[in-house]
Motif scaffolding. Sequence first.
Motif, short mmCIF file in Angstrom:
data_model
loop_
_atom_site.label_atom_id
_atom_site.label_comp_id
_atom_site.label_asym_id
_atom_site.label_seq_id
_atom_site.Cartn_x
_atom_site.Cartn_y
_atom_site.Cartn_z
N ARG A 185 0.83 -1.21 0.00
CA ARG A 185 0.00 0.00 0.00
C ARG A 185 0.87 1.26 0.00
O ARG A 185 0.53 2.25 -0.66
CB ARG A 185 -0.95 0.00 1.20
CG ARG A 185 -2.04 -1.05 1.09
CD ARG A 185 -3.11 -0.86 2.16
NE ARG A 185 -4.00 -1.99 2.24
CZ ARG A 185 -4.94 -2.30 1.37
NH1 ARG A 185 -5.12 -1.56 0.30
NH2 ARG A 185 -5.70 -3.36 1.53
N THR A 186 1.95 1.22 0.74
CA THR A 186 2.87 2.37 0.76
C THR A 186 3.39 2.65 -0.64
O THR A 186 3.43 3.80 -1.09
CB THR A 186 4.05 2.09 1.72
OG1 THR A 186 3.54 1.93 3.03
CG2 THR A 186 5.05 3.22 1.71
N TRP A 187 3.78 1.61 -1.36
CA TRP A 187 4.33 1.80 -2.69
C TRP A 187 3.24 2.19 -3.71
O TRP A 187 3.53 2.87 -4.70
CB TRP A 187 5.10 0.56 -3.16
CG TRP A 187 6.41 0.48 -2.44
CD1 TRP A 187 6.73 -0.33 -1.41
CD2 TRP A 187 7.56 1.29 -2.68
NE1 TRP A 187 8.00 -0.10 -0.98
CE2 TRP A 187 8.55 0.90 -1.75
CE3 TRP A 187 7.87 2.31 -3.57
CZ2 TRP A 187 9.80 1.48 -1.69
CZ3 TRP A 187 9.14 2.88 -3.51
CH2 TRP A 187 10.09 2.48 -2.58
N LEU A 188 2.01 1.81 -3.46
CA LEU A 188 0.92 2.22 -4.35
C LEU A 188 0.65 3.72 -4.25
O LEU A 188 0.13 4.32 -5.20
CB LEU A 188 -0.37 1.46 -4.04
CG LEU A 188 -0.41 0.01 -4.50
CD1 LEU A 188 -1.69 -0.66 -3.99
CD2 LEU A 188 -0.33 -0.09 -6.01
N ASP A 189 1.01 4.31 -3.12
CA ASP A 189 0.78 5.74 -2.92
C ASP A 189 1.88 6.62 -3.51
O ASP A 189 1.79 7.84 -3.44
CB ASP A 189 0.65 6.05 -1.42
CG ASP A 189 -0.63 5.50 -0.82
OD1 ASP A 189 -1.58 5.25 -1.59
OD2 ASP A 189 -0.67 5.30 0.41
N VAL A 190 2.90 6.03 -4.12
CA VAL A 190 3.99 6.82 -4.71
C VAL A 190 3.47 7.52 -5.96
O VAL A 190 2.98 6.88 -6.89
CB VAL A 190 5.22 5.93 -5.04
CG1 VAL A 190 6.24 6.70 -5.84
CG2 VAL A 190 5.81 5.36 -3.77
N LYS A 191 3.60 8.87 -5.92
CA LYS A 191 3.12 9.66 -7.07
C LYS A 191 4.16 10.65 -7.56
O LYS A 191 4.05 11.17 -8.67
CB LYS A 191 1.85 10.42 -6.66
CG LYS A 191 0.69 9.50 -6.35
CD LYS A 191 -0.54 10.27 -5.93
CE LYS A 191 -1.64 9.28 -5.67
NZ LYS A 191 -2.24 9.30 -4.41
N SER A 214 7.04 11.51 -2.42
CA SER A 214 6.37 10.30 -1.91
C SER A 214 7.25 9.06 -2.13
O SER A 214 7.19 8.12 -1.33
CB SER A 214 4.99 10.12 -2.55
OG SER A 214 5.07 9.99 -3.94
N LYS A 217 9.63 9.11 0.81
CA LYS A 217 8.95 8.67 2.02
C LYS A 217 8.72 7.15 2.00
O LYS A 217 8.85 6.49 3.03
CB LYS A 217 7.62 9.40 2.18
CG LYS A 217 7.78 10.85 2.59
CD LYS A 217 6.44 11.54 2.72
CE LYS A 217 6.65 13.01 3.07
NZ LYS A 217 5.40 13.75 3.15
N ALA A 218 8.38 6.63 0.86
CA ALA A 218 8.17 5.18 0.74
C ALA A 218 9.47 4.43 0.99
O ALA A 218 9.47 3.39 1.68
CB ALA A 218 7.60 4.84 -0.63
#
Length: 121
Positions: free
Chosen positions: A54-60, A64, A67-68
């Motif tokens: 989920r953390t890596w899915l939030d990389v934009k 981010s 942070k990931a």
Amino acid sequence: MNKATEKTTQQLESIVAAPMRAYAAKTLDYCDQMLSAQVDAARAYSDFSVAQMRTWLDVKDADSMKKAAESQQKAATDLMERFKGDAEKMNALSQSFFQDSQKLAEDSLKSVTEATQKAAS
């Protein structure tokens, strides 16, 4: 004849059956505790994996992404601590089972020895 049969039954109970039941109970408890520890560990590892995905899915963007990556490093440290704790827990369970089993065997041997000495006298 009936008293002899009763005495033999009591001896078999105390020398064979009771120790076998005690060992079977210890073994069942050990298996239950070990399985529970393994299921808890598997659940924690799968929760960890899902959280990291989920953390890596939030990389934009680059921020981010940074942070990931930082989260990944902390998570790896936390996971190693979890592995260590789980290994220690399972090792402690195994040691306890071994010690309890050894004590049961010693007690059983003592009972057999006492019964043999009584029968000989």
